[in-house]
Design a protein around this motif. Structure first.
Motif, PDB file in Angstrom:
ATOM      1  N   HIS A  31     -23.033  27.819  73.276  1.00  0.00           N
ATOM      2  CA  HIS A  31     -22.613  26.896  74.324  1.00  0.00           C
ATOM      3  C   HIS A  31     -22.206  27.680  75.577  1.00  0.00           C
ATOM      4  N   MET A  32     -21.115  27.280  76.233  1.00  0.00           N
ATOM      5  CA  MET A  32     -20.788  27.867  77.534  1.00  0.00           C
ATOM      6  C   MET A  32     -19.960  29.151  77.464  1.00  0.00           C
ATOM      7  N   TRP A  33     -19.042  29.263  76.512  1.00  0.00           N
ATOM      8  CA  TRP A  33     -18.016  30.302  76.629  1.00  0.00           C
ATOM      9  C   TRP A  33     -17.778  31.113  75.361  1.00  0.00           C
ATOM     10  N   LYS A  34     -18.720  31.107  74.433  1.00  0.00           N
ATOM     11  CA  LYS A  34     -18.499  31.841  73.193  1.00  0.00           C
ATOM     12  C   LYS A  34     -19.729  32.650  72.811  1.00  0.00           C
ATOM     13  N   THR A  35     -19.473  33.687  72.014  1.00  0.00           N
ATOM     14  CA  THR A  35     -20.590  34.335  71.341  1.00  0.00           C
ATOM     15  C   THR A  35     -20.912  33.510  70.091  1.00  0.00           C
ATOM     16  N   LYS A  36     -22.039  33.788  69.481  1.00  0.00           N
ATOM     17  CA  LYS A  36     -22.484  33.042  68.310  1.00  0.00           C
ATOM     18  C   LYS A  36     -21.874  33.616  67.031  1.00  0.00           C
ATOM     19  N   ALA A  37     -21.171  32.771  66.287  1.00  0.00           N
ATOM     20  CA  ALA A  37     -20.679  33.192  64.974  1.00  0.00           C
ATOM     21  C   ALA A  37     -21.825  33.140  63.961  1.00  0.00           C
ATOM     22  N   ILE A  38     -21.794  34.048  63.009  1.00  0.00           N
ATOM     23  CA  ILE A  38     -22.779  34.035  61.922  1.00  0.00           C
ATOM     24  C   ILE A  38     -21.993  33.941  60.619  1.00  0.00           C
ATOM     25  N   PRO A  39     -21.720  32.730  60.156  1.00  0.00           N
ATOM     26  CA  PRO A  39     -20.862  32.527  58.970  1.00  0.00           C
ATOM     27  C   PRO A  39     -21.369  33.235  57.729  1.00  0.00           C
ATOM     28  N   ARG A  40     -22.680  33.314  57.562  1.00  0.00           N
ATOM     29  CA  ARG A  40     -23.231  33.934  56.361  1.00  0.00           C
ATOM     30  C   ARG A  40     -22.750  35.369  56.198  1.00  0.00           C
ATOM     31  N   LEU A  41     -22.534  36.045  57.329  1.00  0.00           N
ATOM     32  CA  LEU A  41     -22.119  37.449  57.306  1.00  0.00           C
ATOM     33  C   LEU A  41     -20.668  37.635  57.747  1.00  0.00           C
ATOM     34  N   ASP A  42     -19.933  36.539  57.833  1.00  0.00           N
ATOM     35  CA  ASP A  42     -18.529  36.602  58.256  1.00  0.00           C
ATOM     36  C   ASP A  42     -18.367  37.257  59.629  1.00  0.00           C
ATOM     37  N   ILE A  43     -19.312  37.014  60.510  1.00  0.00           N
ATOM     38  CA  ILE A  43     -19.202  37.509  61.885  1.00  0.00           C
ATOM     39  C   ILE A  43     -18.614  36.384  62.735  1.00  0.00           C
TER      40      ILE A  43
END
Length: 787
Positions: A31-43
Motif C-alpha cells: 500500500h502507501m507506507w509499508k514494506t511487504k510482510a512475508i508471514p510464511r518466513l516471519d518477515i
C-alpha cells in the motif's frame, strides 16, 4: 515471531528460502507506507511516512491499512493541497509538532540545533510506530521560485550537506531511519516527473551532488530516495551511473535506495540501476518485474541484492524500535519556539527601531491577517497537522503587558471592495502608534509541492499596503513569511524587515520574542535575495522547454553568481543583523601551504562590541588567485555560531580539509587540488568580508591540463614535464639530438591544430599510433606523480 535469520543479518540464507513472487513483493512495498510482510518466513513489515520538519501520520492509510496512491494521475492531482486541507488528502492525521521548515531552520546555521531536530522527530516517530522518516530533503535552491524550496536548506551544498547530516544523525542515533532526498537535481516542480534536468558535469559534481556526498559520508542514511525527474536524459530512478557508479561505487554507500512515490517508470530498469524498493505498491510494476525475471532480462542476482538491502532496512528498524517512547507535546512546542527564534532573520533595522522598548512604547499597531492566522508551513507531502499554533497577535499582547495598547487591523482583503475599507481603517488606526508591525506573506497555494511560484512578489496588494501605511507612520517593521526569497519594492518604506520564512507552529511566540528583544536575532539567510526576478542566475533558462531544463549557469549558482557577476543583491547570502554588534580581528592560519590530504586551520577573534548578549554566525570563504579552471569569486568553506556576552572576546578556530578546496576536472574525471594562491576570507556574509589571509594550495601535477593526441602544441610547450617527454620522444623516434627536438617543438608553437597533426603537416612526420598512445600515458602519469 520475527525471523531469527533476519535479526542475525543472515540475508543470503533467508533470500534462498524466498520464492520469486515473494522477492518481487518484498521489493514492491505494501500500500502507501509499508514494506511487504512475508508471514510464511516471519518477515515483518515496517512503517514509513513523510516528514522533513514534522511527522505526517495518516491513520486510515497506516493504522487501517487503507490502500492509496496507486493511481498516478490521482496522486498528482492531490499533492498540491493547501496546508489547511491536509486531511482531505490523507484522511485523519495524528497531531505532530510542526517544526520550522527547511528554509527557516537552516538560517540558524546551528548544526547542534539540527541534530536536536532529528532527535525530536525520532521521539515522535517512535511514539507513532514509524520506522523510517522520508527526509531530509536537500536539493539545492537553484531558483527561489521552486515549489519545494521551503523544504530545502540552502543554495550552497556545504550547508545543505552538513545540516542534513546532523538531522540524519539525530534521527538514526535514536532508532529511526532517514531517507536523504531527492537524488538528484529535483530543483523545480515544473513537469517534475518527466522534466530532464540537463546539467554539465562539473556543476553536477560541485553543486548538485556535493551536498548528498557530504551527508552520505558524514551520516550514512539508512536510505536514499531517487528523484522524479530525468537527469541528463535518464530517469533518476533508473540511472545506473547515479545510483550505482556514483552513490555506491564512488561514495561507498551500502544502504538502500527507495523510489519517490510512483517515480519509477520502468521497474526492471530501476532494479538493474540499483533502485531497490519501489513505492508505493503497484501491481502493474510488480508484474513487469516478475515478467522480466522470468524472461531473464533481469538477473536474479540483482533482485537478491536488492532484497538483501530491504531486509537490512527491516532489521535495523526492528532492532531499534522503542515502542514505550512518548514525546512531551509542550516540551516539543517550546523546542519549536526556540528553533524558530534562532532562525528568524533581522534583515534591516534602521535607527534601531527594534527591539521594542517598553519604557518608551505606549501603543503598537499590528496590521495583517497573518498576525492572527500565521503562515507556518508549505503545502504538499511534507505538511504537518500541528499539535498547537501560536497566534502572533496573542503572543505580542502577552509580552507587551498591560501598560501597552496593542491594536490589530487586517488592512487588506482578497475582495477589492472590502480592501478599501480595511485599508482606510488601518491607516487611521496606525496614525499615533509608536510602532507599526505589518505581517505579510507570499500567496498561499504557490508555496509547495506540485507547483512553482510564478513570481517573487508577496501576495497581491501587500506591497502597496506597506507603501500606503508608511505615508502615515514611518515606524514600520515588516514581518515576512515566505517559502524562499522575495523581492521587496517597498524596502525603503520600512525601517525594519524581519524574515521568518515558514517557521512552524511556534512562529507566533518566536516572532514576539524577537520583536521585544527577549531573543536577540541571530539568523542569517542561506540564499541570496535578488532585487528583481530577472537577476536570478537561472532566469533565462528556467523552467525549461520541450521537457528539457538546461542548467545554463553551470557552477555559478546563488551567491556564486551574484558575487562573480557583480550583480548587487537585495540582501546577500549569509546576511543577518543583530541587536548588538561584533568585531573580527587577528586572523591566522596554521600553515602557509596546503597539500592534498592535509587540513587547514583558520583562527580569528570575534568580539561583542555592543550592549546586549548575542550570537554571531561567522563564515569562512576561499577566493582564488589565478585558477586554472573558472571558479566563483568566493565559496563557503566553514561556519560556526558563537555566543558572546557584551564585551566578551573569543578565539574561533575552524578547519578546512584540502578535499573541500578541490575542483572537479572534467578532463581527469576527478576532483583535484589546483596549484594556486588562495585568499582565506572571514566574513559576516558573502558581501561583508572582515578578514583575509593568504595561503597556497600546492599540487604541481594540476598546474597543467591533461595532454591528449589533439592537444595544441602551446599547452605542451608551457608544461615542462610534457615538453621534456615530447623532446625525448622525438629524439627516439627521429634519431635526433635534444637541441634539434627543441627547435621542432618551438617551430610548432603557433599551430592551432593538434600536436601530432602539426608534426605531420609541418615536418611530414607521422608516428605509430601505439607509440603515441604510450607517450600520452607516460606524460599524464608523470604529471600525476609530480610533487
Amino acid at each position: 515471531m520475527t525471523n531469527e535469520k533476519l535479526m542475525k543479518g543472515e540475508f543470503s540464507a533467508l533470500i534462498a528460502e524466498m520464492t520469486t513472487n515473494e522477492k518481487v513483493a518484498l521489493l514492491g512495498g505494501h500500500h502507501m507506507w509499508k514494506t511487504k510482510a512475508i508471514p510464511r518466513l516471519d518477515i515483518p513489515n515496517i512503517v514509513m511516512t513523510d516528514g522533513t520538519y514534522g511527522v505526517r501520520y495518516s491513520i486510515p492509510q497506516i493504522d487501517e491499512d487503507e490502500a492509496g496512491g496507486q493511481d498516478f494521475s490521482a496522486f498528482l492531482s492531490i499533492v498540491n493541497q493547501r496546508a489547511d486541507d491536509i486531511q482531505i488528502t490523507w484522511g485523519k492525521i495524528k497531531l505532530a509538532t510542526c517544526f520550522p521548515n527547511g528554509t527557516s531552520m537552516a538560517c540558524s546555521w546551528d548544526l547542534g540545533l539540527a541534530r536536536e531536530l532529528g532527535e525530536a522527530l525520532a521521539r515522535e516517530c517512535q511514539e507513532f510506530g514509524v520506522h523510517l522518516l522520508l527526509g531530509p530533503g536537500i536539493n539545492i535552491r537553484r531558483t527561489p521560485l521552486g515549489g519545494r524550496s521551503y523544504e530545502y536548506y540552502s543554495e550552497d551544498p556545504l550547508i545543505s550537506g552538513d545540516f542534513a547530516a546532523a538531522v540524519i544523525s539525530g534521527l538514526q542515533d535514536n532508532g529511526v531511519g532517514a531517507s536523504l532526498k531527492h537524488f538528484a537535481c529535483n530543483n523545480s516542480e515544473m513537469e517534475r516527473t518527466t522534466m530532464d534536468s540537463v546539467v554539465e558535469e562539473r556543476a553536477l559534481r560541485e553543486i548538485y551532488l556535493k551536498g548528498f556526498e557530504r551527508a552520505v559520508k558524514k551520516a550514512n542514511p539508512w536510505t536514499v530516495m531517487s528523484s522524479y525527474n530525468r537527469l541528463n536524459g535518464v530517469q533518476a530512478a533508473e540511472n545506473k551511473w547515479l545510483l550505482n557508479d556514483v552513490l555506491r561505487d564512488e561514495w561507498g554507500y551500502e544502504g538502500m535506495v527507495i523510489s519517490d512515490w510512483h517515480g519509477i517508470k520502468d521497474r526492471p530498469a530501476s532494479v538493474i540501476a540499483g533502485n531497490d524498493l519501489d513505492m508505493p505498491e503497484s501491481e502493474t510494476r510488480k508484474a513487469e518485474l516478475l515478467e522480466a525475471i522470468e524472461t531473464g532480462s533481469v538477473d536474479i542476482g540483482l533482485v537478491d541484492r536488492a532484497c538483501a538491502r530491504v531486509l537490512q532496512l527491516i532489521r535495523l528498524s526492528k532492532l531499534n524500535e522503542r515502542r514505550v517512547a512518548a514525546f512531551d507535546r509542550d516540551r516539543h512546542h517550546a523546542l519549536a519556539r526556540r528553533m524558530a527564534g534562532e532562525s528568524i532573520v533581522l534583515m534591516k533595522n534602521e535607527g534601531s527601531l527594534l527591539p521594542i522598548d517598553l519604557s518608551k512604547t505606549r501603543r503598537i499597531a499590528v496590521v495583517g491577517e497573518a498576525a492572527g492566522k500565521p503562515v507556518i508551513q508549505g503545502s504538499g507531502c511534507a505538511t504537518t497537522l500541528p499539535t498547537s499554533v501560536d497566534s502572533p497577535i496573542d503572543e505580542i499582547r502577552k509580552l507587551a503587558g498591560e501598560g501597552v495598547q496593542v491594536d490589530w487591523y487586517n488592512g487588506i482583503s482578497e475582495v477589492d471592495s472590502e480592501s478599501q475599507a480595511l485599508q482606510a481603517e488601518a491607516i487611521l488606526g496606525i496614525k499615533d502608534a509608536d510602532l507599526v508591525v505589518v505581517f505579510v506573506s507570499t500567496e498561499v497555494g504557490y508555496d509547495g509541492e506540485g507547483s512553482d511560484r510564478r513570481t517573487l512578489d508577496i501576495a497581491p496588494g501587500q506591497d502597496e499596503l506597506i507603501r500606503t501605511l508608511s505615508r502615515t507612520n514611518r515606524n514600520i517593521a515588516v514581518v515576512v513569511a515566505s517559502p524562499d526569497a522575495v523581492v521587496m519594492p517597498w524596502v525603503n518604506h520600512a525601517k525594519s524587515v524581519v524574515e521568518v520564512f515558514f517557521s512552524g507552529q511556534a512562529m507566533g511566540g518566536a516572532i514576539a520574542d524577537v520583536l521585544f528583544g527577549k531573543v536577540n536575532p541571530s539568523g542569517k539567510i542561506t540564499t541570496t535575495f535578488p532585487k528583481r526576478i530577472e537577476d536570478i542566475p537561472a532566469y533565462l533558462s528556467y523552467p525549461g522547454e520541450n521537457g528539457r531544463h538546461l542548467y545554463s549557469e553551470g557552477i555559478l549558482v546563488g551567491y556564486r553568481w551574484y558575487d562573480t557577476a557583480n550583480v548587487e543583491p537585495l540582501f546577500p547570502f549569509g546576511h543577518g543583523l543583530s541587536y548588538t554588534s561584533f568585531a573580527y580581528s587577528d586572523i591566522r592560519t596554521d600553515r602557509d601551504t596546503l597539500a592534498d590530504g592535509e587540513t587547514l586551520t583558520v583562527s580569528f577573534t570575534i568580539e561583542n562590541t555592543g550592549k546586549l548578549a548575542g550570537k554571531e554566525i561567522c563564515q569562512v570563504y576561499t577566493a582564488y588567485g589565478t585558477p586554472r579552471l573558472k571558479r566563483p569569486v568566493r565559496e563557503l568553506r566553514a561556519f560556526t555560531k558563537v555566543w558572546l556576552e557584551p564585551g566578551e572576546r573569543k578565539l574561533v578556530s575552524l578547519t578546512i580539509p584540502a578535499d573541500d578546496l578541490k575542483v572537479y576536472d572534467t578532463a581527469r574525471k576527478a576532483f583535484v587540488l589546483d596549484d594556486d594562491a588562495v585568499d582565506v576570507q572571514v566574513g559576516a556574509s558573502s558581501r561583508d568580508i572582515r578578514l583575509s589571509a593568504g595561503i597556497r594550495t600546492v599540487a604541481p601535477h594540476t598546474r597543467y591540463r591533461k595532454i591528449d593526441w589533439d592537444t595544441q602544441p602551446i599547452f605542451i610547450l608551457s608544461n615542462p614535464i610534457a615538453r621534456a617527454k615530447f623532446n625525448a620522444f622525438l629524439c627516439r623516434q627521429l634519431a635526433i639530438g635534444e637541441a634539434e627536438a627543441d627547435r621542432m617543438l618551438d617551430h610548432c608553437a603557433n599551430s592551432f591544430i593538434g600536436v601530432f597533426t602539426t608534426f605531420d603537416r609541418r615536418f611530414r612526420k607521422a608516428f605509430p599510433k601505439e607509440d603515441i598512445a604510450a607517450l600520452l600515458v607516460e606524460v599524464n602519469e608523470a604529471m600525476e606523480r609530480a610533487v
